[in-house]
Scaffold this motif. Structure first.
Motif, PDB file in Angstrom:
ATOM      1  N   LYS A  50       3.696  10.382   6.236  1.00 29.06           N
ATOM      2  CA  LYS A  50       4.345   9.190   5.456  1.00 29.06           C
ATOM      3  C   LYS A  50       3.829   9.216   3.911  1.00 29.06           C
ATOM      4  CE  LYS A  50       5.198   6.378   9.535  1.00 29.06           C
ATOM      5  NZ  LYS A  50       5.212   4.994   9.979  1.00 29.06           N
ATOM      6  N   LYS A  51       3.260  10.426   3.521  1.00 32.60           N
ATOM      7  CA  LYS A  51       2.535  10.345   2.195  1.00 32.60           C
ATOM      8  C   LYS A  51       3.688  10.169   1.122  1.00 32.60           C
ATOM      9  CE  LYS A  51      -0.123  13.341  -1.044  1.00 32.60           C
ATOM     10  NZ  LYS A  51      -0.856  14.463  -1.062  1.00 32.60           N
ATOM     11  N   GLY A  52       3.162   9.087   0.358  1.00 36.63           N
ATOM     12  CA  GLY A  52       4.106   8.523  -0.983  1.00 36.63           C
ATOM     13  C   GLY A  52       5.151   7.389  -0.324  1.00 36.63           C
ATOM     14  N   GLN A  53       5.039   7.128   0.830  1.00 34.46           N
ATOM     15  CA  GLN A  53       5.782   6.218   1.201  1.00 34.46           C
ATOM     16  C   GLN A  53       4.965   4.608   1.008  1.00 34.46           C
ATOM     17  OE1 GLN A  53       6.964   6.301   5.303  1.00 34.46           O
ATOM     18  NE2 GLN A  53       7.938   4.211   5.571  1.00 34.46           N
ATOM     19  N   THR A  54       6.017   3.657   0.785  1.00 30.94           N
ATOM     20  CA  THR A  54       5.277   2.082   0.310  1.00 30.94           C
ATOM     21  C   THR A  54       5.391   1.391   1.607  1.00 30.94           C
ATOM     22  OG1 THR A  54       5.733   2.290  -2.055  1.00 30.94           O
ATOM     23  CG2 THR A  54       5.346   0.171  -0.970  1.00 30.94           C
ATOM     24  N   LYS A  82       0.812  -1.156   0.090  1.00 32.07           N
ATOM     25  CA  LYS A  82       0.194  -0.039  -0.085  1.00 32.07           C
ATOM     26  C   LYS A  82       0.932   1.285   0.034  1.00 32.07           C
ATOM     27  CE  LYS A  82      -3.596   2.195   2.614  1.00 32.07           C
ATOM     28  NZ  LYS A  82      -4.292   2.377   3.935  1.00 32.07           N
ATOM     29  N   THR A  83       0.342   1.935  -0.723  1.00 33.19           N
ATOM     30  CA  THR A  83       1.403   3.480  -0.779  1.00 33.19           C
ATOM     31  C   THR A  83       0.308   4.561   0.030  1.00 33.19           C
ATOM     32  OG1 THR A  83       2.179   2.949  -2.969  1.00 33.19           O
ATOM     33  CG2 THR A  83       2.096   5.312  -2.253  1.00 33.19           C
ATOM     34  N   ASN A 123      -1.160   7.896   1.154  1.00 33.43           N
ATOM     35  CA  ASN A 123      -1.592   9.068   0.363  1.00 33.43           C
ATOM     36  C   ASN A 123      -1.876  10.270   1.193  1.00 33.43           C
ATOM     37  OD1 ASN A 123      -4.106   8.377   1.497  1.00 33.43           O
ATOM     38  ND2 ASN A 123      -4.936   7.635  -0.680  1.00 33.43           N
TER      39      ASN A 123
END
Length: 184
Positions: free
Chosen positions: A17-21, A10-11, A13
């Protein structure tokens, strides 16, 4: 007994941690058994025919619905309780305005039956005493017969070493995270 899981990616959004996988695990099901398949399984172990079993299950389902409609909650032997839950709109400050118009929809709800253990955790009746988590594709092959009878495999009562309540959702119980015995 084991329960398979798959790794889910999950990424994020939003937030820090936005953008972190990130990765988590999800339970994996091998499919759904139909009433007919379960009726055949029951018939193999009884003197009833599959048609007899299906007829009883059909009547059971009918009366569960009828009694829910009449306002009863239904205790399903060994499973838990079925009941009707309201999905409501916002609460109102004036008691006289609290009426059926607040109910948006009715939904069936289920509360699994459980035994509360001495340590405060719950042992759910639907779950085996112990479940080992294994990654999908790395499962051990089940042995069809291992020299024991069903009676010998049944858990003994009074054992309070089992854990696994609704609060126990983290971790797998092993260092590498591939499998773990949750003692559910």
């Amino acid at each position: 007994m084991s329960k398979s899981y798959k790794v889910a990616k999950k990424t994020i959004n939003m937030g820090d941690k936005k953008g972190q996988t990130v990765y988590s695990v999800r339970p994996y099901s091998y499919g759904t058994l139909t009433t007919e398949e379960v009726a055949n399984q029951i018939a193999v172990e009884s003197t009833a025919t599959p048609a007899d079993v299906k007829a009883v299950l059909d009547r059971y389902a009918y009366y569960v619905k009828e009694n829910l409609k009449k306002g009863y909650d239904i205790e399903l032997l060994g499973f838990g309780k079925l009941f009707i839950r309201f999905i409501t709109g916002k609460a109102v400050e004036d008691e006289s305005k609290a009426n059926a118009k607040l109910v948006k929809t009715l939904v069936p709800a289920f509360r699994p039956s459980f035994t509360k253990l001495q340590n405060g955790s719950r042992l759910y009746n639907l779950l085996p005493v112990s479940i080992e988590l294994v990654k999908y594709g790395e499962e051990k092959k089940d042995k069809t017969t291992d020299g024991t009878t069903d009676e010998e495999k049944k858990p003994t009562t009074g054992d309070t070493t089992q854990g696994g309540g609704s609060e126990n959702t983290g971790g797998t119980g092993s260092e590498n995270g591939d499998s773990g015995d949750l003692g559910l």
